[in-house]
Design an enzyme around this catalytic site. Structure first.
Site, PDB file in Angstrom:
ATOM      1  N   HIS A  51      68.857   8.610  64.427  1.00  0.00           N
ATOM      2  CA  HIS A  51      68.904   9.849  63.667  1.00  0.00           C
ATOM      3  C   HIS A  51      67.549  10.558  63.711  1.00  0.00           C
ATOM      4  CE1 HIS A  51      72.668   8.640  61.109  1.00  0.00           C
ATOM      5  NE2 HIS A  51      72.863   8.550  62.406  1.00  0.00           N
ATOM      6  N   GLU A  53      65.416  11.476  61.472  1.00  0.00           N
ATOM      7  CA  GLU A  53      64.326  10.896  60.693  1.00  0.00           C
ATOM      8  C   GLU A  53      63.676   9.721  61.427  1.00  0.00           C
ATOM      9  OE1 GLU A  53      67.582  11.948  57.611  1.00  0.00           O
ATOM     10  OE2 GLU A  53      67.426  11.535  59.766  1.00  0.00           O
ATOM     11  N   CYS A  76      70.912   9.912  55.259  1.00  0.00           N
ATOM     12  CA  CYS A  76      72.092   9.102  54.965  1.00  0.00           C
ATOM     13  C   CYS A  76      71.694   7.821  54.226  1.00  0.00           C
ATOM     14  CB  CYS A  76      72.840   8.766  56.250  1.00  0.00           C
ATOM     15  SG  CYS A  76      71.913   7.725  57.405  1.00  0.00           S
ATOM     16  N   ALA A 162      91.739  44.401  78.198  1.00  0.00           N
ATOM     17  CA  ALA A 162      92.328  44.503  79.535  1.00  0.00           C
ATOM     18  C   ALA A 162      92.741  45.947  79.758  1.00  0.00           C
ATOM     19  CB  ALA A 162      93.525  43.571  79.684  1.00  0.00           C
ATOM     20  N   SER A 250     104.399  27.380  72.534  1.00  0.00           N
ATOM     21  CA  SER A 250     105.549  27.033  71.686  1.00  0.00           C
ATOM     22  C   SER A 250     106.741  26.535  72.484  1.00  0.00           C
ATOM     23  CB  SER A 250     105.963  28.254  70.854  1.00  0.00           C
ATOM     24  OG  SER A 250     104.893  28.737  70.094  1.00  0.00           O
ATOM     25  N   GLY A 318      94.944  34.487  73.554  1.00  0.00           N
ATOM     26  CA  GLY A 318      94.591  35.901  73.739  1.00  0.00           C
ATOM     27  C   GLY A 318      94.726  36.607  72.421  1.00  0.00           C
ATOM     28  N   PRO A 319      94.996  37.937  72.447  1.00  0.00           N
ATOM     29  CA  PRO A 319      95.005  38.710  71.212  1.00  0.00           C
ATOM     30  C   PRO A 319      96.075  38.279  70.211  1.00  0.00           C
ATOM     31  CG  PRO A 319      95.810  40.018  73.079  1.00  0.00           C
ATOM     32  CD  PRO A 319      95.224  38.776  73.645  1.00  0.00           C
ATOM     33  N   THR A 320      97.235  37.867  70.702  1.00  0.00           N
ATOM     34  CA  THR A 320      98.302  37.456  69.786  1.00  0.00           C
ATOM     35  C   THR A 320      97.919  36.184  69.046  1.00  0.00           C
ATOM     36  OG1 THR A 320      99.990  38.447  71.212  1.00  0.00           O
ATOM     37  CG2 THR A 320     100.732  36.794  69.613  1.00  0.00           C
ATOM     38  N   LEU A 321      97.398  35.196  69.788  1.00  0.00           N
ATOM     39  CA  LEU A 321      96.992  33.942  69.161  1.00  0.00           C
ATOM     40  C   LEU A 321      95.835  34.168  68.202  1.00  0.00           C
ATOM     41  CD1 LEU A 321      97.455  30.887  69.021  1.00  0.00           C
ATOM     42  CD2 LEU A 321      95.817  30.642  70.900  1.00  0.00           C
TER      43      LEU A 321
END
Length: 388
Positions: A51, A53, A76, A162, A250, A318-321
């Site tokens: 880590h 430290e 931690c 696009a 889907s 893309g844009p829909t997702l």
């Protein structure tokens, strides 16, 4: 130098671990001697390695005794693959510890309390907001139980991703495209929709740019993570885990010849529970999720990725997702590459996102604006509801 200056340096050091520490956080540490001189610096380089430290204390040696440690995340107080950092600080004789962010992970928290019980002066909250931004992926994973989601898009100044004929390569410059590979190198997974796969046939891998800054052609390199370049030579660190490619599909329409199913990196295809995906399962891992009006259960997808210790994902298309993720409140950061160009028509960068009126607008706040070649890279985050 002031306390803030030392903490800011620790935050800079922590950033060097981006892309190689997952599923661990990025952490930086600066150690001063009793006279206030910097005698050690370190950052967490890779999961399973020492880590921050411990790295800084090794550099400081005996000069750390009676000194101060600045740490971006609470040390931690548990034993995992490495020992407790709080104990390492005590054994080194550190007299004062300054912490930016308290550890929200109950399995590891408690370091500040241990230090305080043993007479170490502990201050928390120093530059907390800056440190949280640098560790947003891991903090989101711990606090929300899902990966942090960054939506990346490229567009013209009038918001087109696009042209009217569907062409999109290339709207932005080679410099912007090279910067996208940096983003990919910092993520654990890339998520794309079936529309993007069918239209562009992307590989969704990380490619190291050549010297001139343009992204290289050819097969992707799944181990090409930016943080790996910050490792000390010969440190024995294992190669970072490959970037996971995720296709939201889907109805299981991903062609078996799609480049996203090739060999350089693993691929997970998320389909609806009732989809016929037997053929697809022969080429990639398939996960079935509940069908929703907009496709599949996106929160369920993120929960599945969280179970696989995916901490940060890059949403690329893309844009829909992207609109569906935004509508569900599942986008934590937006990175937009804007080209100084205009189309006037063509596909928008973002699809329907549940904002029918101005009152329902998804409000963001800018975090950074940086030129990438002739383009601008805009980074913004959703405004917390309590601030609206």
């Amino acid at each position: 130098m002031t306390d803030q200056a030392h903490m800011r340096r620790a935050i800079e050091l922590a950033a060097r671990g981006r892309g190689t520490t997952s599923p661990n956080p990025v952490v930086g540490c600066v150690v001063l001697d009793a006279a206030g001189q910097v005698v050690g610096e370190g950052f967490h380089v890779y999961a399973g390695g020492p880590h921050a430290e411990v790295v800084a204390l090794r550099a400081a040696g005996e000069r750390a005794r009676g000194g101060t440690a600045y740490v971006t995340l609470e040390p931690c107080d548990h034993t995992g693959r490495t020992g407790p950092c709080a104990l390492a600080l005590l054994e080194a004789g550190i007299a004062r510890v300054v912490v930016a962010v308290s550890d929200p992970n109950p399995a590891a928290a408690g370091g500040a309390d241990r230090l305080t019980r043993h007479g170490v002066a502990v201050t928390t909250g120093m530059l907390a907001a800056e440190a949280e931004r640098g560790n947003a992926e891991w903090l989101t994973s711990v606090r929300l139980g899902r990966p942090h989601v960054t939506w990346k898009y490229a567009a013209t100044l009038d918001g087109r991703s696009a042209a009217a004929d569907g062409t999109s390569q290339w709207i932005t410059s080679p410099e912007s495209r090279a910067d996208v590979h940096r983003l990919r190198g910092e993520a654990d997974a890339i998520i794309a929709g079936i529309g993007t796969v069918l239209a562009d046939d992307p590989r969704l891998t990380v490619r190291r740019p050549p010297a001139d800054g343009a992204p290289a052609d050819g097969p992707g390199l799944p181990a090409g993570r930016t943080g790996a370049d910050a490792r000390p030579p010969g440190d024995g660190a294992p190669a970072p885990r490959p970037l996971l490619r995720v296709v939201v599909d889907s109805d299981a329409r991903t062609p078996l010849t799609a480049r996203v199913l090739d060999g350089p990196a693993p691929t997970l295809v998320a389909v609806a529970a009732d989809a016929d995906a037997d053929a697809l399962a022969s080429r990639a891992e398939v996960v079935r999720l509940a069908r929703r009006p907009y496709g599949i259960d996106l929160a369920g997808l993120l929960a599945e990725l969280h179970r696989r210790q995916i901490v940060g994902v890059l949403l690329e298309g893309g844009p829909t997702l992207a609109g569906s993720f935004l509508k569900e409140g599942l986008i934590d950061r937006v990175v937009g590459y804007l080209a100084p160009a205009l189309l006037g028509e063509g596909a928008a960068a973002l699809g329907p996102a549940g904002a029918a009126t101005i009152a329902e607008t998804h409000r963001l706040e800018f975090e950074d604006v940086t030129p990438t070649g002739p383009d601008l890279r805009l980074t913004a985050r959703p405004v917390p509801l309590k601030e609206l």
